[in-house]
Every structure is written in C-alpha cells, then in structure tokens.
Design a protein around this motif. Structure first.
Motif, mmCIF file in Angstrom:
data_model
loop_
_atom_site.group_PDB
_atom_site.id
_atom_site.type_symbol
_atom_site.label_atom_id
_atom_site.label_comp_id
_atom_site.label_asym_id
_atom_site.label_seq_id
_atom_site.Cartn_x
_atom_site.Cartn_y
_atom_site.Cartn_z
ATOM 1 N N ALA A 194 0.816 -1.221 0.000
ATOM 2 C CA ALA A 194 0.000 0.000 0.000
ATOM 3 C C ALA A 194 0.849 1.270 0.000
ATOM 4 O O ALA A 194 0.395 2.329 -0.430
ATOM 5 C CB ALA A 194 -0.937 -0.004 1.213
ATOM 6 N N ASN A 195 2.097 1.159 0.461
ATOM 7 C CA ASN A 195 3.003 2.314 0.484
ATOM 8 C C ASN A 195 3.875 2.411 -0.760
ATOM 9 O O ASN A 195 4.767 3.248 -0.830
ATOM 10 C CB ASN A 195 3.901 2.250 1.721
ATOM 11 C CG ASN A 195 3.096 2.318 2.996
ATOM 12 O OD1 ASN A 195 2.158 3.106 3.096
ATOM 13 N ND2 ASN A 195 3.446 1.493 3.965
ATOM 14 N N GLY A 196 3.665 1.521 -1.732
ATOM 15 C CA GLY A 196 4.457 1.540 -2.955
ATOM 16 C C GLY A 196 5.809 0.877 -2.816
ATOM 17 O O GLY A 196 6.682 1.070 -3.644
ATOM 18 N N LYS A 197 6.004 0.067 -1.769
ATOM 19 C CA LYS A 197 7.289 -0.592 -1.516
ATOM 20 C C LYS A 197 7.202 -2.076 -1.883
ATOM 21 O O LYS A 197 6.151 -2.699 -1.768
ATOM 22 C CB LYS A 197 7.683 -0.486 -0.039
ATOM 23 C CG LYS A 197 7.736 0.929 0.490
ATOM 24 C CD LYS A 197 8.937 1.641 -0.013
ATOM 25 C CE LYS A 197 8.989 3.044 0.594
ATOM 26 N NZ LYS A 197 10.091 3.808 0.070
ATOM 27 N N ALA A 198 8.333 -2.619 -2.321
ATOM 28 C CA ALA A 198 8.433 -4.041 -2.622
ATOM 29 C C ALA A 198 9.829 -4.511 -2.237
ATOM 30 O O ALA A 198 10.779 -3.734 -2.237
ATOM 31 C CB ALA A 198 8.179 -4.307 -4.100
ATOM 32 N N THR A 199 9.946 -5.783 -1.916
ATOM 33 C CA THR A 199 11.229 -6.382 -1.571
ATOM 34 C C THR A 199 11.453 -7.579 -2.479
ATOM 35 O O THR A 199 10.518 -8.331 -2.756
ATOM 36 C CB THR A 199 11.237 -6.852 -0.109
ATOM 37 O OG1 THR A 199 10.975 -5.721 0.727
ATOM 38 C CG2 THR A 199 12.563 -7.456 0.270
ATOM 39 N N LEU A 200 12.698 -7.746 -2.940
ATOM 40 C CA LEU A 200 13.028 -8.901 -3.761
ATOM 41 C C LEU A 200 14.431 -9.372 -3.434
ATOM 42 O O LEU A 200 15.250 -8.615 -2.933
ATOM 43 C CB LEU A 200 12.901 -8.576 -5.252
ATOM 44 C CG LEU A 200 13.787 -7.457 -5.786
ATOM 45 C CD1 LEU A 200 14.962 -8.042 -6.531
ATOM 46 C CD2 LEU A 200 12.973 -6.569 -6.693
ATOM 47 N N ASP A 201 14.678 -10.644 -3.678
ATOM 48 C CA ASP A 201 15.993 -11.248 -3.458
ATOM 49 C C ASP A 201 16.463 -11.861 -4.765
ATOM 50 O O ASP A 201 15.667 -12.445 -5.505
ATOM 51 C CB ASP A 201 15.906 -12.360 -2.400
ATOM 52 C CG ASP A 201 15.562 -11.815 -1.037
ATOM 53 O OD1 ASP A 201 16.166 -10.807 -0.639
ATOM 54 O OD2 ASP A 201 14.700 -12.402 -0.361
#
Length: 95
Positions: A55-62
């Motif tokens: 919802a805050n426009g953040k994403a995490t990836l590895d």
C-alpha cells in the motif's frame, strides 16, 4: 493508388502486438544438490513481471548476482492500475 514516400524525419513502425509473460530462469542456489561448478555469467540477473508493491508503494526482492565482479545496474519499471508509469534506476558495485 497507394504510394509510399520516403520521409527521413518520420519513423514508420509496425507494432507486433502483446507477448504473454514467460518465466525467467534464475539459478536455485539455495536448494540442496545444486552444487554446480560452472561460473554464472548471466548478463540479465533478475526479471519478474509479477512483482507487486504494498500500500506504500514498496516491494522487496531477493536475487543472486552473477559471478563476475563489477558495476551492476538495477532498473525497476512498472505501471499502476491508472496507467501511470514508474521507473527507478539503482547502481551498485560487486568486488
């Protein structure tokens, strides 16, 4: 009569349409039995068309880097439900 004229300041293109998303290969180093001795020389390290932000426009990836040291560039591009485009470029160095 339909004549084609050469106009040097006009680019004529014929779009080929939409391509379905395909799965991008990436090594599975974290799985037992995947003890490969071949060097990882990929030029494209990671690609994921299904990455979603919160919802805050953040994403995490590895992801795993290739084996070669050097300067790497990450390009993140996307589109939201309203058709607005987003793009961010990150750079980092592996020694």
């Amino acid at each position: 009569m339909n004549k084609k004229f050469y106009t040097p300041n006009l680019a004529n293109i014929s779009p080929k349409g939409f391509n379905k998303v395909r799965e991008f290969y990436h090594p599975k180093y974290d799985q037992p039995g995947n003890d490969t001795k071949l060097p990882d020389l990929r030029s494209t390290i990671y690609w994921n068309p299904y990455l979603k932000t919160d919802a805050n426009g953040k994403a995490t990836l590895d992801f795993y880097n290739a084996d070669g040291p050097g300067n790497y560039k990450v390009i993140v591009e996307g589109i939201n439900a309203d058709g607005e485009l987003g793009r961010q470029v990150y750079r980092y160095k592996v020694e």
